[in-house]
Scaffold this active site. Structure first.
Site, short mmCIF file in Angstrom:
data_model
loop_
_atom_site.label_atom_id
_atom_site.label_comp_id
_atom_site.label_asym_id
_atom_site.label_seq_id
_atom_site.Cartn_x
_atom_site.Cartn_y
_atom_site.Cartn_z
N HIS A 81 -12.09 -0.51 0.98
CA HIS A 81 -11.19 -1.67 0.90
C HIS A 81 -12.02 -2.90 0.56
O HIS A 81 -13.10 -3.10 1.13
CB HIS A 81 -10.46 -1.85 2.23
CG HIS A 81 -9.45 -2.95 2.20
ND1 HIS A 81 -8.19 -2.78 1.66
CD2 HIS A 81 -9.52 -4.24 2.59
CE1 HIS A 81 -7.52 -3.92 1.75
NE2 HIS A 81 -8.31 -4.82 2.31
N GLY A 87 -0.58 6.35 10.36
CA GLY A 87 -0.31 5.11 11.09
C GLY A 87 -0.60 3.92 10.21
O GLY A 87 -0.51 4.00 8.99
N VAL A 141 -1.98 1.09 7.81
CA VAL A 141 -2.97 1.19 6.74
C VAL A 141 -4.16 0.28 7.05
O VAL A 141 -4.06 -0.66 7.84
CB VAL A 141 -2.40 0.81 5.35
CG1 VAL A 141 -1.35 1.80 4.93
CG2 VAL A 141 -1.85 -0.61 5.36
C1 GAR Z 1 -11.32 -1.26 -5.43
O1 GAR Z 1 -11.66 -2.62 -5.42
C2 GAR Z 1 -10.86 -0.82 -4.05
O2 GAR Z 1 -11.56 -1.43 -3.01
C3 GAR Z 1 -9.42 -1.28 -4.09
O3 GAR Z 1 -8.98 -0.91 -5.36
C4 GAR Z 1 -10.07 -1.02 -6.27
C5 GAR Z 1 -10.19 0.25 -7.08
O4 GAR Z 1 -11.18 0.09 -8.05
N1 GAR Z 1 -8.67 -0.65 -3.03
C6 GAR Z 1 -7.75 -1.32 -2.31
O5 GAR Z 1 -7.44 -2.47 -2.54
C7 GAR Z 1 -7.12 -0.52 -1.20
N2 GAR Z 1 -6.32 -1.34 -0.35
P1 GAR Z 1 -11.82 1.37 -8.76
O6 GAR Z 1 -10.66 2.20 -9.29
O7 GAR Z 1 -12.63 0.78 -9.87
O8 GAR Z 1 -12.65 2.11 -7.75
#
Ligand code: GAR
Length: 196
Positions: A110, A147, A149
């Site tokens: 995250h 549960g 997120v």
């Molecule tokens: C990443 O920044 C990840 O942390 C975020 O989506 C992006 C995916 O990038 N995830 C979230 O926001 C989850 N809540 P990627 O496809 O280049 O790995």
């Protein structure tokens, strides 16, 4: 023991790429058994294919989410994975996913210092950080479970300064570099634990 793991994605796949690169460089004793995407055509699928990693698409619409995620969990179990990595998987996981997965642990990356700015995705996280006036942000890898997120034991956090003049894109880029390090570190730690 080389840790067999599955990666769930929805988009770009840079965190998947960080795992693939770390394995190829011998920095991570793991093997990707399957990359599962919630979207056909996600660039992450192409990244996996270039590394000869098997892929599957379990496309998710609101009407089919439960079925798609059950099928996704079954495919993950059948691939022999002993860990699931959520790397930019953009859907909330339904009960059927957890039922099918059984005791296989799940971790999530995250782009904030959880518990701050949980419950948001991607660029929305960085926009919220900037709006709040926070002086720092970062990346968190945590265990995921049924549960709420973005909850669950925090495994690795890496901090990033919010700089004057940052916009969401600039902050996201700086956080993303730390995400890649945090994720490889967390998977490496779990791989070493699985080996003993
Ligand atoms: C990443 O920044 C990840 O942390 C975020 O989506 C992006 C995916 O990038 N995830 C979230 O926001 C989850 N809540 P990627 O496809 O280049 O790995």
């Amino acid at each position: 023991m080389t840790l067999p793991l599955a990666v769930c994605v929805s988009g770009r796949g840079s965190n998947l790429g960080a795992i693939i690169d770390a394995i190829a460089a011998g920095r991570l004793d793991a093997r990707i058994t399957l990359v599962v995407s919630s979207r056909a055509g996600a660039p992450a699928l192409e990244r996996a294919s270039r590394a000869s990693v098997p892929t599957a698409v379990h496309a998710v619409t609101n009407a089919t989410r439960a079925d798609a995620q059950r099928a996704m969990a079954r495919a993950i179990v059948a691939s022999g994975a002993r860990l699931v990595v959520l790397a930019g998987y953009d859907r909330i996981l339904t009960d059927g996913f957890w039922d099918e997965l059984g005791a296989i642990p799940v971790i999530n990356i995250h782009p904030s210092l959880l518990p701050a700015f949980g419950g948001l995705n991607g660029m929305r996280v960085h926009e919220a950080v900037l709006r709040s006036g926070a002086r720092e942000s970062g990346a968190t890898v945590h265990r995921a479970q049924p549960g709420p997120v973005d909850d669950g034991e925090i495994l690795v956090q890496r901090r990033v300064a919010v700089l004057p003049g940052d916009d969401a894109e600039a902050l996201a880029a700086r956080v993303l570099a730390e995400e890649h390090l945090a994720l490889v570190e967390a998977v490496g730690r779990l791989a070493r634990q699985a080996a003993v």
